[in-house]
Design a protein around this motif. Structure first.
Motif, PDB file in Angstrom:
ATOM      1  N   GLN A  18       0.822  -1.203   0.000  1.00  0.00           N
ATOM      2  CA  GLN A  18       0.000   0.000   0.000  1.00  0.00           C
ATOM      3  C   GLN A  18       0.858   1.255   0.000  1.00  0.00           C
ATOM      4  OE1 GLN A  18      -3.738   0.558   2.325  1.00  0.00           O
ATOM      5  NE2 GLN A  18      -2.539   2.038   3.497  1.00  0.00           N
ATOM      6  N   TYR A  19       1.869   1.280   0.870  1.00  0.00           N
ATOM      7  CA  TYR A  19       2.770   2.435   0.940  1.00  0.00           C
ATOM      8  C   TYR A  19       3.396   2.695  -0.425  1.00  0.00           C
ATOM      9  CZ  TYR A  19       6.872   5.213   2.204  1.00  0.00           C
ATOM     10  OH  TYR A  19       7.834   6.186   2.257  1.00  0.00           O
ATOM     11  N   SER A  20       3.859   1.643  -1.074  1.00  0.00           N
ATOM     12  CA  SER A  20       4.526   1.773  -2.371  1.00  0.00           C
ATOM     13  C   SER A  20       3.558   2.267  -3.441  1.00  0.00           C
ATOM     14  CB  SER A  20       5.134   0.429  -2.780  1.00  0.00           C
ATOM     15  OG  SER A  20       6.088  -0.009  -1.833  1.00  0.00           O
ATOM     16  N   ALA A  21       2.316   1.771  -3.416  1.00  0.00           N
ATOM     17  CA  ALA A  21       1.312   2.201  -4.388  1.00  0.00           C
ATOM     18  C   ALA A  21       1.018   3.693  -4.242  1.00  0.00           C
ATOM     19  CB  ALA A  21       0.036   1.384  -4.222  1.00  0.00           C
ATOM     20  N   TYR A  22       0.802   4.129  -2.997  1.00  0.00           N
ATOM     21  CA  TYR A  22       0.493   5.536  -2.761  1.00  0.00           C
ATOM     22  C   TYR A  22       1.675   6.430  -3.111  1.00  0.00           C
ATOM     23  CZ  TYR A  22      -3.773   4.119  -0.274  1.00  0.00           C
ATOM     24  OH  TYR A  22      -4.999   3.601   0.061  1.00  0.00           O
ATOM     25  N   GLN A  23       2.880   6.023  -2.708  1.00  0.00           N
ATOM     26  CA  GLN A  23       4.049   6.840  -2.979  1.00  0.00           C
ATOM     27  C   GLN A  23       4.360   6.905  -4.469  1.00  0.00           C
ATOM     28  OE1 GLN A  23       4.180   8.717  -0.217  1.00  0.00           O
ATOM     29  NE2 GLN A  23       6.369   8.796  -0.644  1.00  0.00           N
ATOM     30  N   THR A  24       4.067   5.831  -5.190  1.00  0.00           N
ATOM     31  CA  THR A  24       4.256   5.832  -6.641  1.00  0.00           C
ATOM     32  C   THR A  24       3.376   6.902  -7.283  1.00  0.00           C
ATOM     33  OG1 THR A  24       4.821   3.477  -6.679  1.00  0.00           O
ATOM     34  CG2 THR A  24       4.074   4.457  -8.751  1.00  0.00           C
ATOM     35  N   LEU A  25       2.141   7.024  -6.809  1.00  0.00           N
ATOM     36  CA  LEU A  25       1.230   8.040  -7.329  1.00  0.00           C
ATOM     37  C   LEU A  25       1.634   9.441  -6.896  1.00  0.00           C
ATOM     38  CD1 LEU A  25      -2.174   6.195  -6.811  1.00  0.00           C
ATOM     39  CD2 LEU A  25      -1.111   6.782  -8.996  1.00  0.00           C
ATOM     40  N   VAL A  26       2.044   9.577  -5.638  1.00  0.00           N
ATOM     41  CA  VAL A  26       2.445  10.886  -5.121  1.00  0.00           C
ATOM     42  C   VAL A  26       3.626  11.443  -5.910  1.00  0.00           C
ATOM     43  CG1 VAL A  26       3.496  12.068  -3.143  1.00  0.00           C
ATOM     44  CG2 VAL A  26       1.533  10.571  -2.789  1.00  0.00           C
ATOM     45  N   SER A  27       4.578  10.588  -6.244  1.00  0.00           N
ATOM     46  CA  SER A  27       5.790  11.033  -6.929  1.00  0.00           C
ATOM     47  C   SER A  27       5.621  11.107  -8.449  1.00  0.00           C
ATOM     48  CB  SER A  27       6.953  10.096  -6.598  1.00  0.00           C
ATOM     49  OG  SER A  27       6.679   8.773  -7.025  1.00  0.00           O
ATOM     50  N   SER A  28       4.460  10.732  -8.955  1.00  0.00           N
ATOM     51  CA  SER A  28       4.223  10.735 -10.397  1.00  0.00           C
ATOM     52  C   SER A  28       3.818  12.129 -10.885  1.00  0.00           C
ATOM     53  CB  SER A  28       3.124   9.731 -10.753  1.00  0.00           C
ATOM     54  OG  SER A  28       1.859  10.232 -10.358  1.00  0.00           O
ATOM     55  N   ASN A  29       3.727  12.249 -12.209  1.00  0.00           N
ATOM     56  CA  ASN A  29       3.232  13.485 -12.821  1.00  0.00           C
ATOM     57  C   ASN A  29       1.784  13.331 -13.274  1.00  0.00           C
ATOM     58  OD1 ASN A  29       5.649  14.992 -12.576  1.00  0.00           O
ATOM     59  ND2 ASN A  29       6.507  13.926 -14.350  1.00  0.00           N
ATOM     60  N   LEU A  30       1.039  12.468 -12.593  1.00  0.00           N
ATOM     61  CA  LEU A  30      -0.346  12.208 -12.935  1.00  0.00           C
ATOM     62  C   LEU A  30      -1.268  12.934 -11.958  1.00  0.00           C
ATOM     63  CD1 LEU A  30      -0.115   8.376 -13.661  1.00  0.00           C
ATOM     64  CD2 LEU A  30       0.121  10.282 -15.265  1.00  0.00           C
ATOM     65  N   TYR A  31      -2.297  13.575 -12.523  1.00  0.00           N
ATOM     66  CA  TYR A  31      -3.214  14.354 -11.693  1.00  0.00           C
ATOM     67  C   TYR A  31      -4.676  14.107 -12.053  1.00  0.00           C
ATOM     68  CZ  TYR A  31       1.088  16.896 -10.670  1.00  0.00           C
ATOM     69  OH  TYR A  31       2.369  17.227 -10.294  1.00  0.00           O
ATOM     70  N   GLU A  32      -4.933  13.121 -12.924  1.00  0.00           N
ATOM     71  CA  GLU A  32      -6.296  12.866 -13.361  1.00  0.00           C
ATOM     72  C   GLU A  32      -6.651  11.397 -13.194  1.00  0.00           C
ATOM     73  OE1 GLU A  32      -6.712  14.224 -17.352  1.00  0.00           O
ATOM     74  OE2 GLU A  32      -6.493  16.344 -16.841  1.00  0.00           O
ATOM     75  N   LEU A  33      -7.957  11.134 -13.175  1.00  0.00           N
ATOM     76  CA  LEU A  33      -8.488   9.778 -13.068  1.00  0.00           C
ATOM     77  C   LEU A  33      -9.273   9.462 -14.340  1.00  0.00           C
ATOM     78  CD1 LEU A  33      -9.840  10.024  -9.414  1.00  0.00           C
ATOM     79  CD2 LEU A  33      -7.695   8.965 -10.146  1.00  0.00           C
TER      80      LEU A  33
END
Length: 280
Positions: A18-33
Motif C-alpha cells: 500500500q505504501y509503495s502504491a500511494y508513494q508511486t502516485l504521489v511522486s508521479s506526474n499524474l493528476y487525473e483519473l
C-alpha cells in the motif's frame, strides 16, 4: 512507516504494498483519473508490448507467447541488459482487466520482486516452476494488493464519497477504469471500515494531488450534442452552442448505467449520513 520488508518471511507485506502504491502516485506526474498507467510505466523506462506485437516481432504464435509468459494476462521480464519488458494480452476484451494486469506487473517492478528473488520472469496468474510456491504466493499477493491500492487509492475514494455523499459499483468503475470485481471489493471494504480517517502522511499528499481534478470533474456538465464537458455555470456549450446538456447525477444509478452501458444490473450502494459516516 518503513518501506523496508523482510524478503525471507513467507507472508505478504501488505503495508509495504500500500505504501509503495500511494508513494508511486504521489511522486508521479499524474493528476487525473482514471490513472494513466501506461504513461507511468513508461516513465520508469519499462518497455510495454502487446502479446500480438511480440508474436509478430518474434515470428511465433500467440499460443507460444502465452506459453512463454506462463499467463494469459501478462508478465514482466528482466532482460540481460538490466532493462524490463512488460508484455500484456491485448486480445482480452476487458480494458479494466488489462489495466489491472498492468498495475499488477508494475507492482512487481516497484516492489523489486525480480531483484529480491533473482528471477528473470514473473507472470500474473500462474505458478512458475522456478519459484517456490510460498514465495510465488507472497509475490502475487503483494502485487495484487499494490494494484488495488494503485488503481483505486482509498484516500481518493474518500474524497469522492465526501463530494457525492454516495458511492456505488458503477461509479467506481466509471471513475477509476476498473472491473466489477475490484469495485465490489472496494464497496465491501468501505462497508466494513465505516470511517474515513487516515494516519499515513502519503495519503494526505495523495488527496491533495487529485483534489483539483475531483473539484473540476464534479462541477461540470456534459453537452449531449458534442459530448464536451464545460463549467456548470455556463448556459451554452462553448463548442457547438447547444444548451442540451446533462449534469452528472451519480445518485441516479439507473441514469448513470444508461449513459455507460445498455446492460441493466443491480449493484450495492453506500449512502452517508449528515456527518459523512456510512449508514448501516
Amino acid at each position: 512507516m518503513t518501506n523496508q520488508t523482510n524478503s525471507n518471511t513467507p507472508y505478504p507485506d501488505y503495508a509495504l504494498a500500500q505504501y509503495s502504491a500511494y508513494q508511486t502516485l504521489v511522486s508521479s506526474n499524474l493528476y487525473e483519473l482514471p490513472i494513466n498507467i501506461k504513461k507511468l510505466i513508461r516513465s520508469y523506462g519499462i518497455h510495454i508490448q502487446t502479446y500480438a506485437d511480440f508474436a509478430k516481432d518474434c515470428h511465433i504464435s500467440m499460443d507460444n507467447v502465452v506459453f512463454m509468459c506462463a499467463s494469459e494476462d501478462g508478465c514482466t521480464m528482466k532482460r540481460s541488459d538490466g532493462s524490463y519488458l512488460l508484455l500484456y494480452n491485448d486480445l482480452i476484451k476487458s480494458k479494466g482487466r488489462i489495466r489491472y494486469t498492468l498495475a499488477h506487473e508494475l507492482g512487481h517492478y516497484i516492489l523489486k520482486h525480480h531483484s529480491k528473488n533473482n528471477k528473470i520472469k514473473i507472470s500474473r496468474g500462474n505458478f512458475l516452476k522456478n519459484l517456490d510456491k510460498l514465495e510465488y504466493n507472497k509475490l502475487e499477493q503483494e502485487a495484487n494488493y499494490f494494484a488495488k491500492r494503485f488503481l483505486v487509492p482509498l484516500p481518493i475514494v474518500d474524497k469522492i464519497v465526501t463530494k457525492l455523499n454516495f458511492i456505488d459499483v458503477p461509479t467506481l468503475i466509471n471513475i477509476f477504469g476498473i472491473t466489477q470485481q475490484p469495485a465490489n471489493y472496494i464497496i465491501n471494504e468501505l462497508s466494513k471500515r465505516k470511517n474515513r480517517i487516515y494516519s499515513y502522511k502519503e495519503s494526505y499528499q495523495l488527496s491533495l494531488k487529485f483534489q483539483n481534478f475531483i473539484a473540476k470533474h464534479y462541477n461540470n456538465k456534459t453537452c449531449l450534442s458534442c459530448q464536451y464537458n464545460y463549467e456548470i455555470t455556463s448556459n451554452f456549450c462553448p463548442i457547438c452552442g447547444q444548451n442540451f446538456f446533462i449534469i452528472p447525477d451519480f445518485k441516479n444509478t439507473t441514469l448513470s448505467n444508461l449513459l455507460r452501458t445498455t446492460n441493466s444490473m443491480n449493484y450495492p450502494t453506500l449512502n452517508l449520513d449528515a456527518e459523512g459516516r456510512i449508514k448501516d
